[in-house]
Write an enzyme that holds these catalytic residues in place. Structure first.
Site, PDB file in Angstrom:
ATOM      1  N   GLY A  58       0.951  -1.145   0.064  1.00 31.99           N
ATOM      2  CA  GLY A  58       0.105  -0.048  -0.105  1.00 31.99           C
ATOM      3  C   GLY A  58       0.792   1.422   0.038  1.00 31.99           C
ATOM      4  O   GLY A  58       1.223   1.878  -1.009  1.00 31.99           O
ATOM      5  N   GLU A  79      -2.190   8.934  -1.159  1.00 33.39           N
ATOM      6  CA  GLU A  79      -1.009   9.600  -1.425  1.00 33.39           C
ATOM      7  C   GLU A  79      -0.100   9.488  -0.045  1.00 33.39           C
ATOM      8  O   GLU A  79       0.404  10.226   0.220  1.00 33.39           O
ATOM      9  CB  GLU A  79      -1.535  10.919  -1.658  1.00 33.39           C
ATOM     10  CG  GLU A  79      -2.063  11.315  -2.975  1.00 33.39           C
ATOM     11  CD  GLU A  79      -1.517  11.056  -4.012  1.00 33.39           C
ATOM     12  OE1 GLU A  79      -0.136  11.725  -4.429  1.00 33.39           O
ATOM     13  OE2 GLU A  79      -1.773   9.985  -4.869  1.00 33.39           O
TER      14      GLU A  79
END
Length: 403
Positions: free
Chosen positions: A141, A380
């Site tokens: 991730g 992000e």
């Protein structure tokens, strides 16, 4: 020294974005929240407007807006350029609807990636495309250095193989910025970003995700199966610099993290405005002259939320200002993302709570904003990753020393 007053040029741009949010996004926000994966046809008007303004020299779309034209040596005084303009546009349009903001043509997160690392020639070619960004894979991730998608040079073409997940605007964008490794044996230094056109052979959309929030935005799983792109579609230098390591590609986040922070600031402001009206209608008076402990409990909580929101806003402005003025902003970008991401969820969920049954129902957009805001604390780079980056920067530790 930071000047916290926005210049007239940016105020006008921000006002335009706010008008779009108020007149286009807000009226259809609930419609596309309930109709997940349905393309918002109203955005076609936005696409034409963005393209027209960009062609006429307006700093509104594509990747070129995130890059200052002046070299560092020529930057004198205070510069408010593409990064600050993009941040304010993100903030105002997210006040309207984050999912729709993420679906605006020519304004994808991949555009910021192109602005960060593209050569001047590549900026000419890709400066006006609509680019999404493909980093995350099923095996990782937030650890961007764990990329397993490969890129192998075959004559005048790169051949890409891998699977990318959670690609925002992955089905709708015209191009995808894909992170891939050119040599697994060299570790993170060999990770590069590639511009993959939508019609590139070997690129396909496996599925669209059903999500908690930002449902107006499509989130795709992309497959790259012997996907071929031109040799010069690798962003920046194709050389692997082991000493420089991952820094070149990671510059992308210095541009995009303040933008995501601005999204959280925009949603947070929307929730605060709605909550203030609800409290006022209920007879709760909020005073800036009295101590918080002398006011209604809901008013005291509102003041706390507003203070956190203000800090998030100022941190975001600082990160964007530093980028426009060619100052290293990795620390500040992560600070803004960490603070705004956390504050966004706190503000929206507390607004749902303080508004009672009205906040939990669909009579207002508060519950939707509560769902939308969570992703802004995750993508992000998660909250935890941002805090880790901030700690490394402040303590002078490397990623190997502080994990």
């Amino acid at each position: 020294m930071y000047n916290l007053e926005l210049p007239k040029k940016l105020k006008a741009s921000a006002n335009q974005a706010h008008q779009v949010a108020a007149s286009i996004f807000r009226p259809i926000s609930r419609k596309y929240d309930l109709a997940e994966h349905e393309y918002p046809v109203e955005l076609d008007t936005m696409a034409a407007m963005v393209e027209g303004l960009s062609d006429s020299g307006g700093d509104v779309g594509g990747a070129s807006g995130g890059r200052s034209d002046a070299p560092k040596a020529e930057l004198l005084g205070n510069s408010n350029g593409g990064n600050m303009a993009a941040l304010l546009n993100s903030l105002e349009t997210s006040w309207g609807d984050v999912g729709l903001m993420l679906s605006i043509p020519y304004q994808g997160l991949g555009n910021a990636a192109i602005a960060a690392v593209a050569t001047d020639e590549q900026l000419d070619r890709f400066g006006k495309v609509w680019a999404s960004m493909a980093i995350t894979e099923p095996s990782f991730g937030s650890d961007s250095a764990a990329v397993t998608t490969t890129a192998v040079l075959d004559g005048d073409e790169w051949v890409l193989n891998g699977e990318k997940i959670f690609v925002t605007a992955g089905e709708r964008s015209t191009h995808i910025v894909v992170w891939a490794t050119v040599d697994k044996s060299l570790g993170r230094a060999a990770i590069k970003s590639f511009v993959v056109p939508r019609d590139a052979p070997g690129l396909s959309v496996a599925r669209l995700e059903h999500k908690l929030g930002i449902k107006a935005s499509d989130t795709a799983v992309l497959l790259l199966q012997d996907c071929r792109i031109p040799k010069d579609n690798i962003l920046g230098s194709p050389e692997v610099d082991v000493k420089k390591g991952f820094g070149g590609v990671m510059q992308t986040f210095d541009n995009t993290r303040p933008l995501v922070a601005a999204m959280a600031v925009g949603v947070g402001r929307a929730a605060l405005e709605e909550l203030r009206q609800i409290l006022s209608d209920a007879g709760v008076e909020i005073s800036y002259d009295l101590p918080a402990n002398s006011q209604h409990a809901a008013a005291a909580e509102f003041l706390r939320l507003e203070a956190d929101w203000e800090a998030s806003y100022l941190l975001s402005l600082r990160a964007a200002w530093m980028a426009d003025n060619k100052k290293p902003n990795s620390l500040e970008a992560s600070m803004s993302k960490a603070k705004a991401g956390r504050t966004g969820t706190d503000v929206t969920l507390k607004a749902v709570e303080l508004a009672g049954t009205l906040g939990y129902s669909q009579h207002t957009l508060l519950e939707k904003w509560g769902r939308d805001s969570k992703i802004l604390d995750i993508f992000e780079g998660t909250q935890q990753i941002q805090q880790l980056i901030v700690a490394r920067r402040l303590l002078g530790k490397s990623s190997a020393e502080l994990k």
